[in-house]
Each structure stands twice: as C-alpha cells, then as structure tokens.
Motif scaffolding. Structure first.
Motif, PDB file in Angstrom:
ATOM      1  N   LYS A 275       0.752  -0.993   0.010  1.00 23.50           N
ATOM      2  CA  LYS A 275       0.033  -0.048   0.007  1.00 23.50           C
ATOM      3  C   LYS A 275       0.871   1.179  -0.038  1.00 23.50           C
ATOM      4  O   LYS A 275       1.788   1.203   0.395  1.00 23.50           O
ATOM      5  CB  LYS A 275      -0.891   0.162   1.075  1.00 23.50           C
ATOM      6  CG  LYS A 275      -1.858  -1.132   1.179  1.00 23.50           C
ATOM      7  CD  LYS A 275      -2.829  -1.044   2.396  1.00 23.50           C
ATOM      8  CE  LYS A 275      -4.090  -2.108   2.318  1.00 23.50           C
ATOM      9  NZ  LYS A 275      -4.892  -1.892   3.641  1.00 23.50           N
ATOM     10  N   ALA A 276       0.251   2.328  -0.449  1.00 21.79           N
ATOM     11  CA  ALA A 276       1.076   3.508  -0.537  1.00 21.79           C
ATOM     12  C   ALA A 276       1.249   4.368   0.838  1.00 21.79           C
ATOM     13  O   ALA A 276       0.093   4.445   1.712  1.00 21.79           O
ATOM     14  CB  ALA A 276       0.451   4.542  -1.697  1.00 21.79           C
ATOM     15  N   TYR A 277       2.287   4.878   0.999  1.00 22.52           N
ATOM     16  CA  TYR A 277       2.522   5.659   2.247  1.00 22.52           C
ATOM     17  C   TYR A 277       3.177   6.980   1.724  1.00 22.52           C
ATOM     18  O   TYR A 277       3.729   7.003   0.853  1.00 22.52           O
ATOM     19  CB  TYR A 277       2.975   5.046   3.238  1.00 22.52           C
ATOM     20  CG  TYR A 277       4.534   4.685   2.940  1.00 22.52           C
ATOM     21  CD1 TYR A 277       5.597   5.603   3.204  1.00 22.52           C
ATOM     22  CD2 TYR A 277       4.864   3.398   2.515  1.00 22.52           C
ATOM     23  CE1 TYR A 277       6.824   5.552   3.065  1.00 22.52           C
ATOM     24  CE2 TYR A 277       6.096   3.008   2.317  1.00 22.52           C
ATOM     25  CZ  TYR A 277       7.216   4.076   2.394  1.00 22.52           C
ATOM     26  OH  TYR A 277       8.602   3.902   2.225  1.00 22.52           O
ATOM     27  N   PRO A 312      11.859  11.542  -2.038  1.00 21.43           N
ATOM     28  CA  PRO A 312      11.997  13.042  -1.212  1.00 21.43           C
ATOM     29  C   PRO A 312      10.594  13.147   0.025  1.00 21.43           C
ATOM     30  O   PRO A 312       9.532  12.339  -0.482  1.00 21.43           O
ATOM     31  CB  PRO A 312      11.679  14.019  -2.230  1.00 21.43           C
ATOM     32  CG  PRO A 312      12.452  13.178  -3.692  1.00 21.43           C
ATOM     33  CD  PRO A 312      11.718  11.690  -3.196  1.00 21.43           C
ATOM     34  N   SER A 313      10.719  14.365   0.532  1.00 19.41           N
ATOM     35  CA  SER A 313       9.655  14.423   1.307  1.00 19.41           C
ATOM     36  C   SER A 313       8.144  14.515   0.630  1.00 19.41           C
ATOM     37  O   SER A 313       8.058  15.088  -0.300  1.00 19.41           O
ATOM     38  CB  SER A 313      10.073  15.996   2.099  1.00 19.41           C
ATOM     39  OG  SER A 313       8.818  16.106   2.702  1.00 19.41           O
ATOM     40  N   TRP A 314       7.053  13.750   1.337  1.00 21.28           N
ATOM     41  CA  TRP A 314       5.826  13.937   1.035  1.00 21.28           C
ATOM     42  C   TRP A 314       5.641  13.310  -0.578  1.00 21.28           C
ATOM     43  O   TRP A 314       4.450  13.764  -0.968  1.00 21.28           O
ATOM     44  CB  TRP A 314       5.095  15.406   1.242  1.00 21.28           C
ATOM     45  CG  TRP A 314       3.856  15.323   1.694  1.00 21.28           C
ATOM     46  CD1 TRP A 314       2.797  16.100   1.111  1.00 21.28           C
ATOM     47  CD2 TRP A 314       3.336  14.929   2.794  1.00 21.28           C
ATOM     48  NE1 TRP A 314       1.620  15.832   1.803  1.00 21.28           N
ATOM     49  CE2 TRP A 314       1.857  15.246   2.924  1.00 21.28           C
ATOM     50  CE3 TRP A 314       4.032  14.074   4.126  1.00 21.28           C
ATOM     51  CZ2 TRP A 314       1.224  14.853   3.954  1.00 21.28           C
ATOM     52  CZ3 TRP A 314       2.799  13.449   4.966  1.00 21.28           C
ATOM     53  CH2 TRP A 314       1.660  13.918   4.976  1.00 21.28           C
ATOM     54  N   GLN A 315       6.235  12.508  -0.861  1.00 23.47           N
ATOM     55  CA  GLN A 315       6.012  11.783  -2.133  1.00 23.47           C
ATOM     56  C   GLN A 315       5.378  10.351  -1.851  1.00 23.47           C
ATOM     57  O   GLN A 315       6.064   9.599  -0.611  1.00 23.47           O
ATOM     58  CB  GLN A 315       7.366  11.573  -3.135  1.00 23.47           C
ATOM     59  CG  GLN A 315       8.003  12.922  -3.228  1.00 23.47           C
ATOM     60  CD  GLN A 315       7.164  13.761  -4.477  1.00 23.47           C
ATOM     61  OE1 GLN A 315       6.906  13.158  -5.540  1.00 23.47           O
ATOM     62  NE2 GLN A 315       6.600  14.875  -4.062  1.00 23.47           N
ATOM     63  N   GLN A 316       4.433  10.109  -2.245  1.00 23.80           N
ATOM     64  CA  GLN A 316       3.737   8.529  -1.823  1.00 23.80           C
ATOM     65  C   GLN A 316       4.990   7.487  -2.642  1.00 23.80           C
ATOM     66  O   GLN A 316       5.373   7.675  -3.525  1.00 23.80           O
ATOM     67  CB  GLN A 316       2.358   8.386  -2.971  1.00 23.80           C
ATOM     68  CG  GLN A 316       1.260   9.085  -2.066  1.00 23.80           C
ATOM     69  CD  GLN A 316      -0.020   8.352  -2.400  1.00 23.80           C
ATOM     70  OE1 GLN A 316      -0.125   7.704  -3.403  1.00 23.80           O
ATOM     71  NE2 GLN A 316      -0.893   8.583  -1.577  1.00 23.80           N
ATOM     72  N   VAL A 317       5.048   6.538  -1.614  1.00 21.10           N
ATOM     73  CA  VAL A 317       5.928   5.454  -1.879  1.00 21.10           C
ATOM     74  C   VAL A 317       4.972   4.167  -2.009  1.00 21.10           C
ATOM     75  O   VAL A 317       4.433   3.875  -0.926  1.00 21.10           O
ATOM     76  CB  VAL A 317       7.017   5.367  -0.845  1.00 21.10           C
ATOM     77  CG1 VAL A 317       7.896   4.374  -1.222  1.00 21.10           C
ATOM     78  CG2 VAL A 317       7.782   6.578  -0.926  1.00 21.10           C
ATOM     79  N   GLU A 344       3.282  11.493   8.855  1.00 23.92           N
ATOM     80  CA  GLU A 344       3.089  10.516   7.970  1.00 23.92           C
ATOM     81  C   GLU A 344       1.593  10.436   7.737  1.00 23.92           C
ATOM     82  O   GLU A 344       0.742  10.637   8.442  1.00 23.92           O
ATOM     83  CB  GLU A 344       3.611   9.134   8.704  1.00 23.92           C
ATOM     84  CG  GLU A 344       5.132   9.231   8.956  1.00 23.92           C
ATOM     85  CD  GLU A 344       5.550   7.892   9.762  1.00 23.92           C
ATOM     86  OE1 GLU A 344       6.287   7.092   9.151  1.00 23.92           O
ATOM     87  OE2 GLU A 344       5.225   7.876  11.005  1.00 23.92           O
ATOM     88  N   GLU A 345       1.349   9.644   6.282  1.00 19.57           N
ATOM     89  CA  GLU A 345       0.136   9.453   6.084  1.00 19.57           C
ATOM     90  C   GLU A 345       0.144   8.042   5.441  1.00 19.57           C
ATOM     91  O   GLU A 345       0.889   7.889   4.507  1.00 19.57           O
ATOM     92  CB  GLU A 345      -0.321  10.417   4.880  1.00 19.57           C
ATOM     93  CG  GLU A 345      -1.493  10.427   4.392  1.00 19.57           C
ATOM     94  CD  GLU A 345      -1.916  11.354   3.377  1.00 19.57           C
ATOM     95  OE1 GLU A 345      -2.349  12.435   4.033  1.00 19.57           O
ATOM     96  OE2 GLU A 345      -1.672  11.148   2.169  1.00 19.57           O
ATOM     97  N   ARG A 346      -0.652   7.123   6.007  1.00 22.96           N
ATOM     98  CA  ARG A 346      -0.757   6.050   5.196  1.00 22.96           C
ATOM     99  C   ARG A 346      -2.272   5.637   4.581  1.00 22.96           C
ATOM    100  O   ARG A 346      -3.283   5.710   5.382  1.00 22.96           O
ATOM    101  CB  ARG A 346      -0.689   4.864   6.252  1.00 22.96           C
ATOM    102  CG  ARG A 346       0.893   4.947   6.788  1.00 22.96           C
ATOM    103  CD  ARG A 346       1.430   3.794   7.454  1.00 22.96           C
ATOM    104  NE  ARG A 346       2.818   3.745   7.453  1.00 22.96           N
ATOM    105  CZ  ARG A 346       3.507   2.756   7.430  1.00 22.96           C
ATOM    106  NH1 ARG A 346       3.316   1.347   7.300  1.00 22.96           N
ATOM    107  NH2 ARG A 346       5.166   3.069   7.440  1.00 22.96           N
ATOM    108  N   ALA A 347      -2.129   5.298   3.256  1.00 24.21           N
ATOM    109  CA  ALA A 347      -3.366   5.247   2.604  1.00 24.21           C
ATOM    110  C   ALA A 347      -4.363   4.110   3.324  1.00 24.21           C
ATOM    111  O   ALA A 347      -4.009   3.023   3.592  1.00 24.21           O
ATOM    112  CB  ALA A 347      -3.219   5.028   1.105  1.00 24.21           C
TER     113      ALA A 347
END
Length: 347
Positions: A275-277, A312-317, A344-347
């Motif tokens: 999943k993307a974070y 980089p910062s705040w790019q979805q991985v 942090e943000e986890r989809a």
C-alpha cells in the motif's frame, strides 16, 4: 492590475532592494506552502550502469590524492548541490587493494553501507572492523576514521560502499569543521570486535555513561540483520506498507545510531503488493537483495541489487515485488522527530 500600478510597484521594489529589503507578499506562497514542495525529485541510480565508471575513477585518481574517492549521487532536482535530498548526501566510495583513505575527522555524521567486495577495513576512534556486503557502519561526528584495503596478495579486492552523510544539513547550519590526522592511519588501541562485545549483545558495561547521541557500536553486521528479518518473515505479520521493516538502534539509549540520520533494513516478501504511504522524511534506499518496482510520486522505477533510489519528502511510496527483496535505507527522521515536524500518511 493596471500598467500604472504595476510600474509603481516595481519602482517601489527597486527602491526597497537598495536597503536589502524585499516584499513578503511576493514570496509568501513559496515560503509557507500548503504542503511540502521539495526541490529534490524521485530518482534512481542503476549500479550496473555506474560500476564501470566507478572502477574507472580508480585509474583517474588514487585514494590518497582524493582523500575520499567518491562519486556523488546528485539529485537531478538539486544540480550543483552535492545532495541527494535537501539535507542528505550520498555517494559511492571505492577503495582498491593496497590503498588507504587517510584518517581525518569532521562534524558531519557519516554512515557506510557496504555494497560490493570483502576484506577492506574501516577504523573509528582506535578500533578497526572488517567490511562485508550488507554491513552498516557508522563514523559519528568528530571521530577519527580511516579506511584501508589489503594488498591483492593478502586477498584484497575492490570494495565499494554507499556513503551517507548529513553534509547539506550542516551546511545549512554553518556548523562544519574538519581536521586531518597527522598520519594516514590512526593508532589502534582496541582489538577488532571490542565494541560489539561490549554493546552488541543486549548488555552494556556496568559503568557505561551516555555521553552523546551516537551508538557505541560502529559495525552492525548484515548477517545478524538478515537473520532477524528471516525470523520475523516466518513468524510475524507482514506490514501492508513496509513488509518486515526494522530500525537500527543505539543500544545505550534505544534511539537512533546517530542524532541526524535514521537507518533501516526491510524485507519485502515475494509477491508483495504494498500500500502507498508518504512522510515528511526524505529517504535514500540501497537494494541489498532481490528485484522489484517502487512507485515514488508519479515515477515508477524497477530496482535490482546494489541500485540506489531516493524518495523525497511527502511523495507517495509503494513497493511491488516478484521475489524476496531486502532494502537498506536512511533518512532525516531523527531531525524531524526532534523538531515535532514528522508527519506520516498511510493510505
């Protein structure tokens, strides 16, 4: 806006510039954005494409002349900055058989992640350790360190490692100092393995005092890290975002091995469809084993062993694998956490 008003403003801007002033309202949106807008962009360095160039550097300049023979991984979004992110540095260092990279120290904290080759050594504050692929080695701020590689006759071979430093951060803080040791190598005062025996077995010397945020261990062997990942893959739950991911710790504090950089090792199992974070930390990844695909923002990169990529910062991985893959990574997480800026943000 009328031409008269525009001309009037430009004349005003020209007048205040003479007094080293500028209007905030023209740059407020850039200075205080709604969310991070890093200049660094997602990028990958394919080791198979770079290896010949790296080895060629050994014919261009000696380790002694270069002091550190390194090819910097420069982010395409930060040309001329010698940075892989806004406050992290990365480079591939090469040391050939028979060479010594002379001893020095600096306020910048450094990590070494061994990419290729066996038998070279690094010395940190009076103790040497032998390097093996996958080992994570630290040289804390203001510690003497030098590197060497035995002659071919003694089993030496070209050795490459990934250097990670907080150079850009210290440049921003104007806190950089450096000093050369009077000889190429520092005196060795402890046997190899001394620090690991004291601090690497979930024990500490009874009178140990914490004097800094740096780990008293300076070599974290890959064999032990890999064993931990294997065990957890068999017996534990697989995280939907990270697979099996562990962070390296300072055994004396439970914190990060160095105050400015966090380090991690993770295993993404075969068939992983993550999943993307995203996070405000900027992270640099080095592939140890296996192949897969990583989506960073709008970019998709296929990776293989020894490749390096940056998020980089705040790019979805997001990760996808067709076989087991092991990744080492480092980031600026400790700095963000200390300043309460880690989000942090986890989809």
């Amino acid at each position: 806006m009328s031409n008269t008003l525009s001309s009037s403003r430009q004349a005003y801007y020209g007048e205040i510039a003479k007094h080293n002033l500028s209007p905030l309202w023209e740059s407020l949106h850039a200075l205080v954005p709604k969310e991070p807008r890093p200049q660094a962009i997602p990028a990958i360095w394919k080791y198979a494409h770079l290896r010949d160039l790296l080895l060629e550097s050994g014919r261009v300049i000696s380790a002694a002349e270069a002091v550190r023979r390194v090819l910097i991984l420069e982010n395409p979004g930060l040309p001329g900055k010698a940075s892989i992110t806004s406050n992290l540095y990365a480079g591939f260092q090469l040391i050939l058989p028979g060479e010594i990279a002379p001893s020095h120290r600096h306020t910048q904290s450094a990590l070494r992640f061994i990419v290729e080759g066996n038998g070279a050594w690094t010395a940190v504050d009076g103790e040497r350790t032998t390097m093996h692929p996958g080992d994570f080695i630290i040289t804390p701020s203001w510690t003497w360190h030098d590197h060497g590689n035995p002659e071919i006759e003694a089993g030496g071979e070209p050795v490459v490692w990934l250097d990670g430093l907080d150079i850009p951060l210290l440049q921003q803080l104007d806190a950089g100092f450096a000093e050369n040791f009077p000889s190429d190598t520092q005196p060795i005062s402890r046997l190899e393995g001394d620090s690991f025996a004291r601090y690497g077995y979930n024990m500490l010397p009874v009178h140990h005092e914490v004097k800094s945020g740096n780990s008293p261990i300076f070599n974290y062997p890959y064999a032990r890290s890999r064993e931990a990942l294997d065990t957890l893959q068999r017996t534990g739950a697989i995280d939907a975002f990270d697979g099996v991911k562990l962070r390296y710790v300072n055994p004396a504090t439970g914190g990060y091995p160095m105050p400015t950089m966090a380090t991690f090792m993770q295993l993404l199992p075969k068939g992983f469809n993550g999943k993307a974070y995203r996070s405000t930390e900027s992270a640099v990844f080095s592939v140890v084993e296996g192949c897969g695909t990583v989506m960073i923002g709008e970019h998709a990169f296929t990776f293989a062993p020894r490749d390096v990529f940056v998020a980089p910062s705040w790019q979805q991985v997001r990760f996808v694998t067709e076989e087991d893959a092991v990744l080492f990574s480092y980031s600026n997480r400790p700095v963000l956490a200390a300043l309460h800026l880690l989000r942090e943000e986890r989809a």
